[in-house]
Design an enzyme around this catalytic site. Structure first.
Site, PDB file in Angstrom:
ATOM      1  CD  GLU A 250       7.839   0.435   2.997  1.00 20.62           C
ATOM      2  OE1 GLU A 250       7.419  -0.735   2.936  1.00 20.62           O
ATOM      3  OE2 GLU A 250       8.576   0.923   2.144  1.00 20.62           O
TER       4      GLU A 250
ATOM      5  CG  ASP B  83       9.938  -3.114  -2.629  1.00 25.52           C
ATOM      6  OD1 ASP B  83       9.622  -2.023  -2.140  1.00 25.52           O
ATOM      7  OD2 ASP B  83       9.184  -3.758  -3.391  1.00 25.52           O
TER       8      ASP B  83
ATOM      9  CG  ASP C  82       4.621   0.875  -5.327  1.00 25.33           C
ATOM     10  OD1 ASP C  82       5.767   0.766  -5.799  1.00 25.33           O
ATOM     11  OD2 ASP C  82       4.069  -0.036  -4.685  1.00 25.33           O
TER      12      ASP C  82
END
Ligand code: GLC
Length: 766
Positions: A412, A409, A483
């Site tokens: 990015e 997770d 999300d």
């Protein structure tokens, strides 16, 4: 008038070097349907998306016709003109990709600078970055009246991307992700076009921040633009949309066959992992309520102070024993791992990484610090092989405790203390590079490291889930869409988003069922599990502090409906597994938009509330609150209502009654499908028996079987069964025998059951 005339060209094997007055363009013929267009603008040319040499021996011809060059393979005609203009046609001369000759005209928003500031003071976002008047480079192509766009990975909005603009810059933004969002967590610069029904693809292999405008600015053209990097794109032909995807996944890779249990239901919530007790409570309830479940996800709280590759000791006596216990209940354990390493002098991972120089640095040579969950954190430099190997080694810590999969997770990478400046030094393999260049492949490289780590430590097919990705990440990891929120618009978006991810190579994808942020309702949760029931990754996940959304929290009838659909899922797992066996060879997604199977049907080019599973199942979920009826478009053919066996003619829209516990589901007439047994979890033991259901009177089906866990299938340890039925004549042959066979196979037709047993190396009817 041209100022950059096409002068000369040379051919060296499969490369055509074209010299213009002021520039050079290189074309490489990889196959008859894939041609690379490349212009060196001074960048390292390593591709993270494409591995290995993809060139196949291909015949082609280059001829000079008047002022232009013509490159012909058996499938593509590419014409190159002055000013580096390029037009692409299929072998019959149908235009596919045609350079736009005039200049772009940016949108006139009828606002001056003073008024723009004024509007912005109330928070209005007036000018988006994608509307810059010019970019470092732009590739502008003609747009036909009948031209649709698909692909691009996880972008928001609808199936057909025409009229919208997007950016490729992996972004963590948990605001409601509606169609005005131009970027999300992944960058997959693969565009599929359907121009007057002629398909093509273009893959732009540039990791810098880039832009697509697909007819938002103009009805006459669309463009791709980038902030930096080489001009490096692939023209992808193919006689059908499917063939274009096969070609694209030939280039960037395909999702390998997963472990079978990963197709089972998975339960998650940010907060469970606060203690062993809490996790056990959830798991016990899954079993108590007879809800099939194959995995439980542990979010960040299992760690010691959000230090990656640690386990907290205050609320877990013995993580290994805890995991053993979950395994006994048939559950697999997935742990989250974030890239941000806590800046803590007494923490081994930090010390080690620091000492080895594995973290990214500011231009002044200092290790760069930002903030993520653990507070001050540093970022592993995943562009380097040594760093990926180190990370892979560290995965052993989790594997040795029994962890079955890793959820990557925040890669990015996310940063809480402002954006990471573009000039921070990240490596591009052995070369020093910048965040600007390596940002979009950060998640890709982390996922690759995790895949390698799991493979080495377990010898099983690694189960990795990643939030950030680049083109090609599908070789290493499954993805979820990040999300989302418990909003009906997010349930609606799930269908086009997963379909476009599938068409962009990401066959193994899913959304947070029930919605991650905000509070769900019993109706939304019910419709979500129905709509998602064929999504390859099937995980209910919610954010800390939101209303609970486990299947039982709303009582009846939500619980029973939820269970009913989990049962349906388990019946279909062998079918999904078969689809993955095929996908691993052709790259075609499991969850598909109708347009992929019926590209010539003008009515399916932008269907957003139906999808197909492979070629035989059509799913038409209700994705609107309060709706009990819906229109369902059935394409060509005859379709059988799964619930009551009524047959409908295709090329037709029907009205279907769909009360809250009903997912409208149709099977193409004359289809055979494997029908797995409902279980609490997928077993690792070979199945003794398999049922196939026959919808209609005829059909053929190829069924794949292997051990569902490791790589033995690569050495031939698998079976292929050919099932056929023609009226009451049924036949089963073992086309490939490399694994323990079913002892018994039953074919279930609408009015009888035909039974076979395995005797003397073949299936005989009894
Ligand atoms: C991010 C993830 C989410 C996770 C949370 C806490 O928001 O997208 O899935 O639960 O971080 O780790």
């Amino acid at each position: 008038m041209s100022d950059n005339n096409l002068e000369t060209y040379t051919i060296n094997q499969n490369q055509i070097k074209i010299s213009f007055t002021n520039s050079v363009l290189n074309l490489t013929v990889l196959t008859s349907e894939i041609v690379r267009i490349f212009q060196n603008r001074g960048e390292h040319t390593k591709s993270y998306a494409i591995e290995g040499n993809k060139a196949k021996e291909t015949n082609f011809e280059v001829t000079r016709i008047n002022k232009h060059l013509e490159l012909r393979t058996s499938k593509l005609i590419i014409k190159i003109y002055d000013n580096e203009k390029i037009d692409v046609y299929d072998e019959q001369g149908n235009p596919l990709i045609i350079d736009y000759q005039a200049a772009r005209v940016p949108l006139d928003r009828q606002i001056d600078e003073i008024h723009q500031k004024l509007a912005e003071s109330e928070g209005h976002d007036v000018a988006t970055r994608s509307e810059k008047n010019s970019h470092y480079y732009e590739i502008v192509k003609e747009l036909a009246d009948d031209e649709q766009f698909y692909g691009l990975g996880d972008k928001t909005g609808f199936l057909n991307k025409r009229h919208y603009a997007y950016e490729n810059w992996n972004t963590d933004n948990p605001e409601p992700q509606v169609e005005s969002f131009t970027r999300l967590y992944k960058s997959v610069p693969f565009l599929i076009g359907l121009k007057n029904n002629h398909p093509y693809g273009m893959f732009f292999d540039n990791t810098y921040h880039s832009y697509f405008d697909l007819g938002k600015e103009s009805d006459h053209y669309y463009y791709y633009a980038a902030d930096n990097g080489n001009l490096d794109y692939y023209i992808i032909g193919g006689s059908s949309l499917k063939r274009v995807i096969e070609n694209y996944t030939y280039l960037t890779g395909r999702t390998p066959i997963p472990q079978k249990w990963t197709l089972g239901y998975q339960q998650s919530r940010w907060g469970y992992s606060i203690s062993a007790k809490k996790v056990e409570e959830i798991v016990n309830k899954m079993r108590k309520y007879h809800l099939p479940c194959d995995a439980i996800h542990l979010d960040i709280d299992y760690m010691d102070g959000y230090r990656v590759f640690t386990w907290r000791t205050d609320s877990y006596d013995d993580p290994k024993k805890f995991i053993d216990k979950l395994h006994e209940l048939g559950l697999h354990v997935i742990t989250i791992i974030d890239p941000g390493v806590k800046k803590d002098e007494s923490y081994r991972i930090y010390q080690e990484g620091l000492q080895k120089g594995y973290f990214v640095k500011a231009p002044n040579g200092q290790v760069y610090v930002n903030k993520v969950w653990p507070g001050d954190a540093v970022y592993p430099d995943f562009g380097r092989d040594a760093v990926r190997k180190w990370w892979a080694e560290n995965c052993k810590f989790l594997v040795s405790l029994g962890v079955d999969g890793i959820w990557d997770d925040m890669n990015e990478p996310a940063s809480f203390n402002g954006e990471i400046p573009e000039n921070i030094i990240f490596s591009d393999e052995d070369e020093k590079s910048t965040h600007a260049k390596m940002h979009n492949v950060y998640g890709h490289n982390m996922a690759k490291a995790t895949y390698d780590g799991l493979k080495k430590a377990t010898s099983k097919r690694p189960f990795v889930i990643t939030r950030a990705a680049y083109a090609g990440t599908q070789k290493y990891s499954t993805v979820w869409t990040g999300d989302n929120q418990s909003l009906w618009v997010h349930l609606q978006m799930m269908i086009p988003q997963l379909c476009n991810l599938g068409m962009s190579g990401f066959s193994f994808a899913g959304t947070d069922i029930g919605g991650f942020g905000a509070d769900t309702t019993p109706e939304l949760l019910t419709r979500w599990i129905e709509a998602a029931i064929f999504s390859p990754l099937l995980r209910n996940h919610a954010a800390l502090g939101t209303r609970s959304q486990e299947p039982w929290v709303f009582g009846e009838p939500t619980l029973s409906t939820y269970r009913k659909y989990l049962h349906l899922r388990y019946h279909f797992i062998p079918y999904l597994y078969d689809l993955f066996a095929q996908e691993s060879k052709n790259g075609l997604p499991i969850m598909r938009p109708l347009v992929l199977n019926y590209p010539d049907d003008p009515l399916v080019k932008n269907i957003n509330d139906e999808y197909m599973v492979g070629t035989q199942i059509l799913v038409a979920p209700v994705v609107e609150e309060g709706k009990e009826y819906r229109a369902v478009y059935l394409p060509q053919g005859e379709w059988i209502d799964f619930w009551n066996n009524v047959t409908y003619n295709g090329n037709n829209t029907i009205l279907v009654n769909a009360p809250l516990d009903k997912l409208p589901l149709f099977i193409r007439k004359n289809t055979i499908l494997p029908w797995g047994k409902v279980k609490e979890h997928i077993s690792s033991k070979p199945d003794e028996k398999m049922i196939f259901r026959v919808f209609g009177k005829h059909g053929n089906y190829t069924h794949y079987q292997d051990n569902g866990t490791d790589f033995a299938y690569e050495n031939g340890e698998y079976n292929l069964y050919e099932i056929s039925i023609d009226g009451d004549k049924a036949n089963i042959t073992l086309r490939k025998h490399g694994y323990k066979t079913y002892r018994r196979i039953d074919l279930r037709t609408p009015n009888e059951e035909i039974n076979f047993v395995y005797r003397d190396q073949k299936y005989v009817q009894i």
